[in-house]
Design an enzyme around this catalytic site. Structure first.
Site, PDB file in Angstrom:
ATOM      1  N   HIS A 123      51.420  30.794  41.509  1.00  0.00           N
ATOM      2  CA  HIS A 123      51.107  31.490  40.261  1.00  0.00           C
ATOM      3  C   HIS A 123      52.188  31.105  39.245  1.00  0.00           C
ATOM      4  CE1 HIS A 123      50.756  34.995  37.557  1.00  0.00           C
ATOM      5  NE2 HIS A 123      49.595  35.261  38.115  1.00  0.00           N
ATOM      6  N   ASP A 200      56.217  35.393  47.262  1.00  0.00           N
ATOM      7  CA  ASP A 200      55.423  36.120  46.272  1.00  0.00           C
ATOM      8  C   ASP A 200      54.294  36.802  47.039  1.00  0.00           C
ATOM      9  OD1 ASP A 200      53.557  36.978  44.459  1.00  0.00           O
ATOM     10  OD2 ASP A 200      53.247  35.027  43.496  1.00  0.00           O
ATOM     11  N   GLN A 203      49.337  39.036  46.599  1.00  0.00           N
ATOM     12  CA  GLN A 203      48.051  39.139  47.305  1.00  0.00           C
ATOM     13  C   GLN A 203      48.283  39.299  48.811  1.00  0.00           C
ATOM     14  OE1 GLN A 203      45.482  39.451  45.435  1.00  0.00           O
ATOM     15  NE2 GLN A 203      46.388  38.724  43.540  1.00  0.00           N
ATOM     16  N   LYS A 226      48.319  46.117  41.730  1.00  0.00           N
ATOM     17  CA  LYS A 226      47.326  45.439  42.564  1.00  0.00           C
ATOM     18  C   LYS A 226      47.140  46.184  43.884  1.00  0.00           C
ATOM     19  CE  LYS A 226      48.725  40.888  40.840  1.00  0.00           C
ATOM     20  NZ  LYS A 226      47.762  40.435  39.848  1.00  0.00           N
ATOM     21  N   CYS A 364      46.210  31.943  36.023  1.00  0.00           N
ATOM     22  CA  CYS A 364      47.654  31.669  35.983  1.00  0.00           C
ATOM     23  C   CYS A 364      48.063  30.679  37.056  1.00  0.00           C
ATOM     24  CB  CYS A 364      48.477  32.952  36.099  1.00  0.00           C
ATOM     25  SG  CYS A 364      48.142  34.104  34.787  1.00  0.00           S
TER      26      CYS A 364
END
Lengths: 406, 136
Positions: A123, A200, A203, A226, A364
């Site tokens: 991202h 990261d 998700q 999220k 992104c």
């Protein structure tokens, strides 16, 4: 393991909304998830009964606020199985978490001649902070490719690692491809080469059970919004041994032990990285969001989403004329696709008329789109409230798209 | 086709599906722009699809052409060309495009939050007409 999705749906006020006169089908949770009543109620109650600034007052109300804020930290610690709650830094979101690592740890440890390894799927939030820092420090960025199916190229990664590698910063789950990256093995290999690891987890923490002590990474970043929590709150996990030796990059209240015009001393972690009044109510909301998903159980969430994700991908492919970007065997939560006969924007505009919310654009991740020879795609992503019926509606709408354009 | 014909055609259409089908038809009929004209200067900001716009002055009139890689946006461009292209600078500046699109049931597409590049396109045409008007 499974859970009753009707009960879950009833917790989310947004699930009873309509769009263009049709029941809303929300397939954009990877961008931001809807919020359960439990989170919304808890935030309102907190504002009404326990609100004051934290870590500052000696009066009862302030202590109540501080307790709730610190309880959230402990909830997050448990949720990701960190060893200690001082390893949980509250930030404004995953982007802020990554920038914090870049401009505190990175500014301290990276210099010319060093190498930082990213993946092609990252991202922009895990690319641009490193480019900004590179301008100041002059290190080199290396990029691990992804395969045609969207898998992390581990062999290429291993070849890239050397004693120059100082940091490996990769995502846990791709927000476009859905691929689950082997973060535990990535971390082990990086540590063997003497490099630190940032994951990261935007998700990852939302779709899978995550365990900091099992993965062994040095940093893990994710966003509250999220994860069914409010916007404006994120988490930076930092392994205590690493975080304790890291200097702050934001100065302000609450992050100091003592201040004089000659010299200031930093507070212990995590306060050292939480300058200024933090997003107190958002942190409390995140704590309740963590409670909410923990009650369902992240294993149950992951199991159900895996089935739905497979059904979603099969459904999109069954229409004909749609190509899925990222077909790794191990996928979580998102399916991105393009079509032979319509632009992603055309597709999204038709889906919108059917009450279906999907994301259109480069999500992104422009370098990743370029790697697959496209500029934009349509992305359908899942949350705890999605059903097979949602997927059937999407598939029916894609048939309509095909009638319109093909 | 002029605007009143377009209004007539849209008035026979029932529901969004027919309106979109017609819009897509208009989009498909929009002549392709030369690749040479698809320059960065002619590109209109829009997050999702690519939109290009070329403009040509003829006396006190402004002609323009647009193209997009998305069919629905091409359709919207076709509608905008029918409404505005070839009019005088004064007429273009004065035209209430939002009201026109409202009559066609397409006004939602003019919202600046739609991020389809179309809002910027209308703004750019109007700004050019306004600039040229000062040169007369």
């Amino acid at each position: 393991m499974s859970f009753d999705v009707d009960t879950v749906r009833a917790d989310f006020p947004a699930m009873s909304l309509t769009a263009h006169g049709k029941p809303l089908v929300f397939l954009d949770s990877a961008a931001s998830a809807q919020k359960p009543r439990q989170v919304l109620d808890a935030m309102r109650t907190f504002y009404e009964t326990s609100y004051a600034n934290v870590h500052r007052g000696l009066y009862e109300l302030s202590e109540r606020a501080t307790t709730a804020y610190e309880e959230s930290r402990e909830k997050v610690r448990r949720f990701i199985n960190a060893a200690d709650s001082k390893e949980i830094v509250f930030t404004s979101g995953a982007t802020d978490s990554i920038n914090t690592v870049a401009f505190s740890w990175g500014a301290q440890h990276l210099s010319a001649g060093d190498e930082v390894i990213l993946s092609q799927a990252e991202h922009h939030s895990n690319i641009v902070p490193w480019q900004l820092l590179r301008e100041r420090k002059g290190f080199t960025i290396k990029v691990v490719p992804v395969s045609d199916r969207g898998e992390f190229d581990f062999a290429a990664y291993e070849r890239m690692l050397s004693d120059k590698t100082k940091l490996v910063a990769v995502m846990h789950v791709s927000n476009v491809l859905g691929s689950v990256f082997p973060v535990k093995a990535i971390t082990a290999a990086a540590h063997k080469a003497g490099a630190a690891v940032l994951i990261d987890g935007c998700q990852g923490a939302t779709h899978l059970p995550v365990d900091m002590q099992d993965i062994g990474c040095d940093f893990y970043a994710f966003s509250g919004h999220k994860l069914y929590g409010p916007t404006g709150i994120g988490v930076l996990y930092g392994r205590a041994a690493v975080l304790e030796k890291t200097n702050p990059f934001r100065g302000g209240g609450d992050m100091i032990r003592s201040v004089s015009f000659e010299k200031s001393e930093w507070a212990d972690i995590p306060a050292r990285f939480e300058a200024g009044t933090p997003p107190i109510v958002q942190a409390v909301g995140l704590g309740h969001a963590v409670d909410y998903v923990s009650k369902i159980g992240m294993s149950a969430v992951a199991g159900r989403e895996r089935e739905l994700c497979a059904a979603l991908q099969d459904g999109v492919l069954s229409v004909g004329g749609f190509r899925v970007i990222g077909t790794a065997p191990d996928k979580a939560g998102v399916v991105s696709f393009v079509s032979d006969f319509a632009h992603p924007q055309d597709i999204a505009m038709i889906l919108d008329q059917e009450g279906i919310c999907v994301r259109t654009g480069h999500h992104c991740a422009q370098p990743l789109h370029e790697r697959f020879g496209i500029s934009v795609s349509v992305r359908a992503s899942l949350g705890v409230y999605n059903t097979l019926e949602d997927i059937e509606k999407l598939v029916a709408a894609l048939h309509k798209v095909k009638r319109f354009f093909a | 086709m002029d605007f009143s014909e377009l209004v007539d055609n849209f008035s026979f259409l029932d529901g969004w599906e027919d309106r979109y089908a017609y819009l897509i038809e208009l989009g498909k009929a929009l002549p392709a722009m030369d690749d040479a004209d698809k320059t960065p200067e002619n590109k209109v900001d829009g997050c999702m699809s690519q939109v290009w716009l070329t403009m040509r002055r003829d006396g006190d009139r402004l002609f323009f052409r647009g193209e997009s890689d998305a069919f629905i946006v091409r359709g919207l461009i076709a509608v905008l060309q029918i409404i505005l292209s070839g009019k005088t600078f004064d007429e273009i500046v004065a035209e209430d495009v939002e009201a026109d699109f409202n009559r066609l049931g397409l006004d939602a597409h003019l919202s600046p939050t739609r991020r389809n590049g179309f809002f910027s396109m209308v703004a750019r045409v109007k700004a050019e007409a306004s600039r040229l008007r000062e040169t007369l």
